[in-house]
Motif scaffolding. Structure first.
Motif, mmCIF file in Angstrom:
data_model
loop_
_atom_site.group_PDB
_atom_site.id
_atom_site.type_symbol
_atom_site.label_atom_id
_atom_site.label_comp_id
_atom_site.label_asym_id
_atom_site.label_seq_id
_atom_site.Cartn_x
_atom_site.Cartn_y
_atom_site.Cartn_z
ATOM 1 N N LYS A 65 0.848 -1.195 0.000
ATOM 2 C CA LYS A 65 0.000 0.000 0.000
ATOM 3 C C LYS A 65 0.876 1.235 0.000
ATOM 4 C CE LYS A 65 -3.360 -2.358 2.918
ATOM 5 N NZ LYS A 65 -2.559 -3.396 3.602
ATOM 6 N N VAL A 66 0.541 2.157 -0.891
ATOM 7 C CA VAL A 66 1.269 3.423 -0.902
ATOM 8 C C VAL A 66 0.283 4.590 -0.831
ATOM 9 C CG1 VAL A 66 3.309 2.590 -2.144
ATOM 10 C CG2 VAL A 66 1.359 3.422 -3.432
ATOM 11 N N TYR A 93 3.044 3.982 5.955
ATOM 12 C CA TYR A 93 3.118 3.360 4.628
ATOM 13 C C TYR A 93 4.452 3.578 3.917
ATOM 14 C CZ TYR A 93 -1.772 2.977 5.629
ATOM 15 O OH TYR A 93 -2.963 2.665 6.245
ATOM 16 N N ASP A 94 5.485 3.987 4.646
ATOM 17 C CA ASP A 94 6.732 4.225 3.918
ATOM 18 C C ASP A 94 7.680 3.033 3.988
ATOM 19 O OD1 ASP A 94 7.671 4.338 6.433
ATOM 20 O OD2 ASP A 94 8.717 6.249 6.238
ATOM 21 N N VAL A 95 7.078 1.850 4.115
ATOM 22 C CA VAL A 95 7.888 0.635 4.198
ATOM 23 C C VAL A 95 7.257 -0.417 3.294
ATOM 24 C CG1 VAL A 95 6.599 -0.330 6.169
ATOM 25 C CG2 VAL A 95 8.990 -0.898 5.911
ATOM 26 N N TYR A 103 12.027 -10.023 3.142
ATOM 27 C CA TYR A 103 12.835 -8.836 2.877
ATOM 28 C C TYR A 103 11.963 -7.594 3.034
ATOM 29 C CZ TYR A 103 15.291 -5.108 0.520
ATOM 30 O OH TYR A 103 15.863 -3.889 0.248
ATOM 31 N N THR A 104 12.413 -6.680 3.844
ATOM 32 C CA THR A 104 11.644 -5.483 4.191
ATOM 33 C C THR A 104 12.582 -4.296 4.258
ATOM 34 O OG1 THR A 104 10.232 -6.899 5.551
ATOM 35 C CG2 THR A 104 10.055 -4.540 5.934
ATOM 36 N N ALA A 105 12.128 -3.185 3.725
ATOM 37 C CA ALA A 105 12.945 -1.968 3.818
ATOM 38 C C ALA A 105 12.057 -0.749 3.684
ATOM 39 C CB ALA A 105 14.005 -1.952 2.720
ATOM 40 N N LEU A 106 12.571 0.384 4.161
ATOM 41 C CA LEU A 106 11.893 1.650 3.908
ATOM 42 C C LEU A 106 11.837 1.814 2.388
ATOM 43 C CD1 LEU A 106 13.704 3.927 6.522
ATOM 44 C CD2 LEU A 106 11.489 2.794 6.743
ATOM 45 N N ASN A 107 10.735 2.351 1.884
ATOM 46 C CA ASN A 107 10.540 2.436 0.431
ATOM 47 C C ASN A 107 11.730 3.042 -0.303
ATOM 48 O OD1 ASN A 107 8.053 1.271 0.708
ATOM 49 N ND2 ASN A 107 6.941 3.209 0.717
ATOM 50 N N ARG A 108 12.279 4.110 0.297
ATOM 51 C CA ARG A 108 13.352 4.809 -0.418
ATOM 52 C C ARG A 108 14.602 3.939 -0.600
ATOM 53 N NH1 ARG A 108 15.243 9.684 0.881
ATOM 54 N NH2 ARG A 108 13.376 10.468 1.910
ATOM 55 N N CYS A 225 19.629 10.418 3.804
ATOM 56 C CA CYS A 225 18.203 10.050 3.853
ATOM 57 C C CYS A 225 17.335 11.194 3.326
ATOM 58 C CB CYS A 225 17.775 9.693 5.271
ATOM 59 S SG CYS A 225 18.730 8.386 5.996
ATOM 60 N N GLY A 226 17.780 11.812 2.284
ATOM 61 C CA GLY A 226 17.000 12.875 1.667
ATOM 62 C C GLY A 226 17.135 14.225 2.360
ATOM 63 N N MET A 227 17.930 14.292 3.419
ATOM 64 C CA MET A 227 18.052 15.568 4.139
ATOM 65 C C MET A 227 19.350 16.271 3.746
ATOM 66 S SD MET A 227 16.790 14.679 8.014
ATOM 67 C CE MET A 227 17.232 12.951 8.115
ATOM 68 N N ASP A 228 19.258 17.578 3.484
ATOM 69 C CA ASP A 228 20.489 18.333 3.261
ATOM 70 C C ASP A 228 21.101 18.655 4.623
ATOM 71 O OD1 ASP A 228 19.062 20.451 4.338
ATOM 72 O OD2 ASP A 228 18.684 21.408 2.416
ATOM 73 N N SER A 229 22.292 19.271 4.601
ATOM 74 C CA SER A 229 23.000 19.421 5.878
ATOM 75 C C SER A 229 22.258 20.346 6.847
ATOM 76 C CB SER A 229 24.432 19.885 5.654
ATOM 77 O OG SER A 229 24.430 21.148 5.051
ATOM 78 N N SER A 230 21.563 21.357 6.328
ATOM 79 C CA SER A 230 20.850 22.276 7.244
ATOM 80 C C SER A 230 19.682 21.567 7.920
ATOM 81 C CB SER A 230 20.299 23.485 6.504
ATOM 82 O OG SER A 230 21.318 24.113 5.801
ATOM 83 N N THR A 231 18.958 20.766 7.130
ATOM 84 C CA THR A 231 17.829 20.037 7.710
ATOM 85 C C THR A 231 18.335 19.083 8.784
ATOM 86 O OG1 THR A 231 16.786 20.145 5.542
ATOM 87 C CG2 THR A 231 15.813 18.632 7.134
ATOM 88 N N MET A 232 19.432 18.391 8.473
ATOM 89 C CA MET A 232 19.990 17.452 9.452
ATOM 90 C C MET A 232 20.468 18.187 10.703
ATOM 91 S SD MET A 232 20.755 14.426 10.360
ATOM 92 C CE MET A 232 21.018 13.167 9.138
ATOM 93 N N ASP A 233 21.151 19.331 10.504
ATOM 94 C CA ASP A 233 21.624 20.100 11.662
ATOM 95 C C ASP A 233 20.448 20.553 12.526
ATOM 96 O OD1 ASP A 233 24.439 20.252 11.803
ATOM 97 O OD2 ASP A 233 24.475 21.525 10.023
ATOM 98 N N TYR A 234 19.388 20.981 11.866
ATOM 99 C CA TYR A 234 18.225 21.434 12.623
ATOM 100 C C TYR A 234 17.614 20.276 13.415
ATOM 101 C CZ TYR A 234 13.615 22.915 13.886
ATOM 102 O OH TYR A 234 12.484 23.162 14.624
ATOM 103 N N LEU A 235 17.461 19.130 12.735
ATOM 104 C CA LEU A 235 16.911 17.946 13.409
ATOM 105 C C LEU A 235 17.779 17.554 14.605
ATOM 106 C CD1 LEU A 235 15.040 15.431 13.591
ATOM 107 C CD2 LEU A 235 16.506 14.331 11.899
#
Ligand SMILES: [Zn+2]
Length: 285
Positions: A65-66, A93-95, A103-108, A225-235
């Protein structure tokens, strides 16, 4: 004050206090209620579609399911960027999980496996995997989603995934716990107990995610994981603050605020958080 004083001469008996808008208010309210009744909440399955995918490990085709893209309305995310949508928690639903081999993984990450990783998954996941009863539910409940994400984390460990992939998987599990908690009622004693144990689990996965990301930023290239450095720093700043690691929080925020490539929006969020840290540190003294 009598609004209608002076109208006696026209035959209107002067009344004392009136509420000029009383009726209007109540009729507006009734109309509003009608509108609400008419617009029924859409069901979660209306946001989903079934997609067939071929398992890269066992080569069988299965359905997953997506979330239909663009259908769910975005709400303001949590301070730690946990995405939120109206009527559906898209994180459930992102898996993708192959019901035949496990076998299971995050969709990305699902399709990105090296042949060496496929071998590892076959040896350590597929050989032990017992296919459960395939769910016929049109939606994933939180328990199912958490189960699938834990299976995905196990696969990530087995296939020696990047640190960031494992950290991100942990972050999503902790967010799913938070989502589940939001569906429970703390005034019910049984559910209150569940909330407490979920909070503990949420915290455990959150800490794993935090340790993983801290490690990943010094060993991996952006985007992570799709995050640029600013997003990661903020997180990381938000998470550091959660764990009361104020020095790391301040450093990460300074990176965002001084970054030439960070967006205005994330810079504003960073400045807000900086104020919060200063407040918290003052209270501690
Ligand atoms: Zn498979």
């Amino acid at each position: 004050m009598n609004l209608f004083a002076g109208l006696e001469k026209f035959g209107f008996k002067s009344t004392e206090e009136v509420d000029l808008f009383a009726e209007e208010k109540s009729s507006a309210k009734e109309a509003g209620e009608e509108v609400e009744k008419k617009a029924e909440e859409p069901k979660e399955e209306e946001f989903l579609l079934e997609k067939s995918i071929r398992c890269i490990v066992c080569d069988k085709v299965f359905k997953t399911k997506v979330v239909k893209s663009g259908k769910a309305k975005r709400l303001e995310p949590d301070p730690d960027l946990r995405p939120r949508h109206l009527y559906i928690d898209t994180l459930k639903y992102d898996v993708s999980s192959c019901p035949y081999c496990g076998y299971t993984a995050l969709n990305r990450f699902f399709e990105h496996l090296t042949s060496a990783q496929i071998k590892l998954v076959k040896e350590q996941v597929c050989s032990n995997f017992k296919a459960g009863v395939q769910s016929t539910n049109p939606t994933n409940d939180y328990d199912k989603a958490i189960e699938m994400h834990k299976l995905s984390l196990l696969n990530a460990m087995v296939k020696k995934a990047k640190t960031s992939e494992k950290a991100y998987n942990c972050l999503i599990i902790s967010w799913l716990m938070r989502g589940k908690i939001e569906t429970l009622d703390p005034s019910n004693s049984e559910e209150k107990e569940k909330i407490e144990s979920l909070r503990k689990e949420e915290e455990t996965f959150y800490e794993q995610a935090y340790d993983g990301f801290i490690k990943a930023i010094s060993t991996e290239m952006f985007p992570i994981c799709g995050m640029d450095s600013s997003t990661m720093d903020y997180l990381l700043a938000v998470m550091s603050m959660h764990f009361k690691k104020y020095d790391i929080a301040s450093k990460s925020l300074a990176n965002v605020i001084t970054s030439p490539s960070a967006s205005r929006k994330i810079k504003d969020k960073a400045l807000e958080l900086k104020e919060e840290i200063i407040k918290e540190l003052k209270q501690k003294k």
